[in-house]
Design a protein around this motif. Structure first.
Motif, PDB file in Angstrom:
ATOM      1  N   PHE A  76       0.865  -1.177   0.000  1.00 10.08           N
ATOM      2  CA  PHE A  76       0.000   0.000   0.000  1.00 10.08           C
ATOM      3  C   PHE A  76       0.906   1.233   0.000  1.00 10.08           C
ATOM      4  CE2 PHE A  76      -3.515   2.494   2.351  1.00 10.08           C
ATOM      5  CZ  PHE A  76      -4.190   2.735   1.162  1.00 10.08           C
ATOM      6  N   CYS A  98      -7.768   8.818  -1.874  1.00 12.28           N
ATOM      7  CA  CYS A  98      -7.746   9.330  -0.504  1.00 12.28           C
ATOM      8  C   CYS A  98      -6.609  10.334  -0.425  1.00 12.28           C
ATOM      9  CB  CYS A  98      -7.443   8.226   0.493  1.00 12.28           C
ATOM     10  SG  CYS A  98      -8.721   6.978   0.537  1.00 12.28           S
ATOM     11  N   CYS A 116      -3.775   5.402   5.034  1.00 13.96           N
ATOM     12  CA  CYS A 116      -3.675   4.878   6.394  1.00 13.96           C
ATOM     13  C   CYS A 116      -3.288   3.411   6.251  1.00 13.96           C
ATOM     14  CB  CYS A 116      -5.020   5.016   7.096  1.00 13.96           C
ATOM     15  SG  CYS A 116      -5.793   6.614   6.734  1.00 13.96           S
ATOM     16  N   TYR A 119      -3.477   0.899   7.989  1.00 11.39           N
ATOM     17  CA  TYR A 119      -4.361  -0.139   8.530  1.00 11.39           C
ATOM     18  C   TYR A 119      -5.639  -0.285   7.694  1.00 11.39           C
ATOM     19  CZ  TYR A 119      -6.423   4.171  10.144  1.00 11.39           C
ATOM     20  OH  TYR A 119      -6.957   5.439  10.168  1.00 11.39           O
ATOM     21  N   CYS A 120      -5.733   0.442   6.586  1.00 13.76           N
ATOM     22  CA  CYS A 120      -6.998   0.553   5.839  1.00 13.76           C
ATOM     23  C   CYS A 120      -7.500  -0.798   5.332  1.00 13.76           C
ATOM     24  CB  CYS A 120      -6.808   1.483   4.650  1.00 13.76           C
ATOM     25  SG  CYS A 120      -8.277   1.600   3.631  1.00 13.76           S
TER      26      CYS A 120
HETATM   27  S1  SF4 Z   1      -8.749   4.535   6.037  1.00  9.01           S
HETATM   28 FE1  SF4 Z   1      -8.529   3.875   3.920  1.00  9.01          FE
HETATM   29  S2  SF4 Z   1     -10.280   4.742   2.851  1.00  9.01           S
HETATM   30 FE2  SF4 Z   1     -10.040   5.871   4.789  1.00  9.01          FE
HETATM   31  S3  SF4 Z   1      -8.738   7.620   4.275  1.00  9.01           S
HETATM   32 FE3  SF4 Z   1      -7.409   6.017   5.053  1.00  9.01          FE
HETATM   33  S4  SF4 Z   1      -6.706   4.964   3.203  1.00  9.01           S
HETATM   34 FE4  SF4 Z   1      -8.516   6.148   2.631  1.00  9.01          FE
END
Ligand code: SF4
Length: 314
Positions: free
Chosen positions: A34, A102, A106, A108-109
């Motif tokens: 990622f 995005c 993140c 952990y997404c």
């Molecule tokens: S958690 Fe996932 S969907 Fe939400 S902003 Fe972060 S990367 Fe994007």
């Protein structure tokens, strides 16, 4: 057309291992599946002298441990998608995948492996509209992604007008992390769009730690009118898995006019093993929160389930 301020901020990002290591003066960033993406505004909230900074941990790729139970798509979203771009798991509401972008990645997404190219609600709008119209149980539409607020205000306005035209829909919910990552995303136009729609609007910010709430965010979030502001967090090891972090977050959210809504157990996506907090620990933390805070400041502890709806642990 001149680029809006938030668009300019969205382009100021740290991407990739080399540039991230240089910015934070570390060697701790490593390649991952990622890609690294950190808005500069968010990076500036990180304490560069603290290798365990709770914001840094969220954007720094973690080693995959291969722990059993962690899989590429833990929620099986695509199995609950009767129409491309729409996910229907709960009787009264549907979720739209409005954007694959995005402003922040993140690590952990749970949707980091989602097949966005085949699920774009905007390009499949007529099929989606038909699906929602023919099911009168559906009264709420949730905008998700990616991040729905990575769309331009113009695209959002059009989408919201289209949703407003469906008689059975009365509520609109927007889930977003953009506002805390780039507070200038709260534009005057966005505020107006949400204030004037006939739909009841619920805006759910995704904030995991009080340090994410900059002065600019707190100032700008106060501009919303006719919008219910809620927050959901993910319980993350090394980020917010202690009483003080969770309590401080609830109090700071409340001061900013946002009610804590959900505290999510981690969705077990491959690569996020290092963020996992055991259920037993989560339950104790939640009990401690209940003892320390007024009930309306204690978020519900929940876990998303792949096959069914959410389970409420407390
Ligand atoms: S958690 Fe996932 S969907 Fe939400 S902003 Fe972060 S990367 Fe994007």
């Amino acid at each position: 057309m001149p680029m809006s301020q938030w668009n300019q901020q969205a382009r100021k990002v740290l991407k990739g291992v080399k540039i991230s290591n240089e910015f934070f003066n570390t060697q701790a960033f490593e390649e991952s599946d990622f890609p690294i993406k950190i808005p500069l505004e968010y990076a500036e909230l990180i304490d560069q002298t603290n290798p365990n900074d709770p914001l840094l941990k969220q954007v720094m790729p973690q080693p995959k441990t291969g722990q059993i139970g962690f899989i590429p798509a833990p929620l099986n979203d695509e199995d609950n998608s009767p129409v491309a771009g729409l996910i229907h798991k709960y009787r009264n509401r549907v979720l739209l995948i409005t954007s694959q972008v995005c402003v922040i990645h993140c690590q952990y997404c749970f949707r980091q492996n989602f097949n966005y190219t085949e699920h774009d609600a905007l390009s499949n709008w007529s099929e989606i509209e038909q699906y929602i119209r023919q099911d009168s149980n559906i009264n709420e539409v949730i905008l998700s992604g990616g991040d729905p607020l990575s769309l331009s205000d113009e695209k959002l306005e059009k989408l919201i007008q289209n949703i407003e035209n469906i008689e059975n829909v009365t509520a609109l919910r927007i889930h977003t992390r953009s506002l805390v990552a780039i507070p200038s995303r709260i534009t005057d136009k966005l505020v107006k769009i949400l204030a004037k729609t006939a739909l009841k609007v619920v805006l759910v910010t995704h904030i995991n730690h009080a340090n994410e709430m900059s002065e600019a965010f707190i100032k700008n979030i106060a501009n919303f009118e006719n919008v219910t502001l809620l927050n959901q967090s993910v319980l993350l090891k090394g980020v917010n898995d202690n009483l003080n972090s969770l309590k401080t977050l609830s109090l700071k959210l409340f001061e900013a006019g946002i009610l804590p809504y959900y505290l999510h157990m981690l969705d077990q996506v491959s690569g996020a093993e290092n963020y996992f907090v055991k259920e037993q620990v989560a339950l104790i933390l939640h009990q401690q929160l209940q003892a320390e805070l007024s009930g309306y400041l204690v978020p519900r502890l929940v876990r998303d389930e792949a096959a069914s709806s959410k389970s409420w642990l407390l």
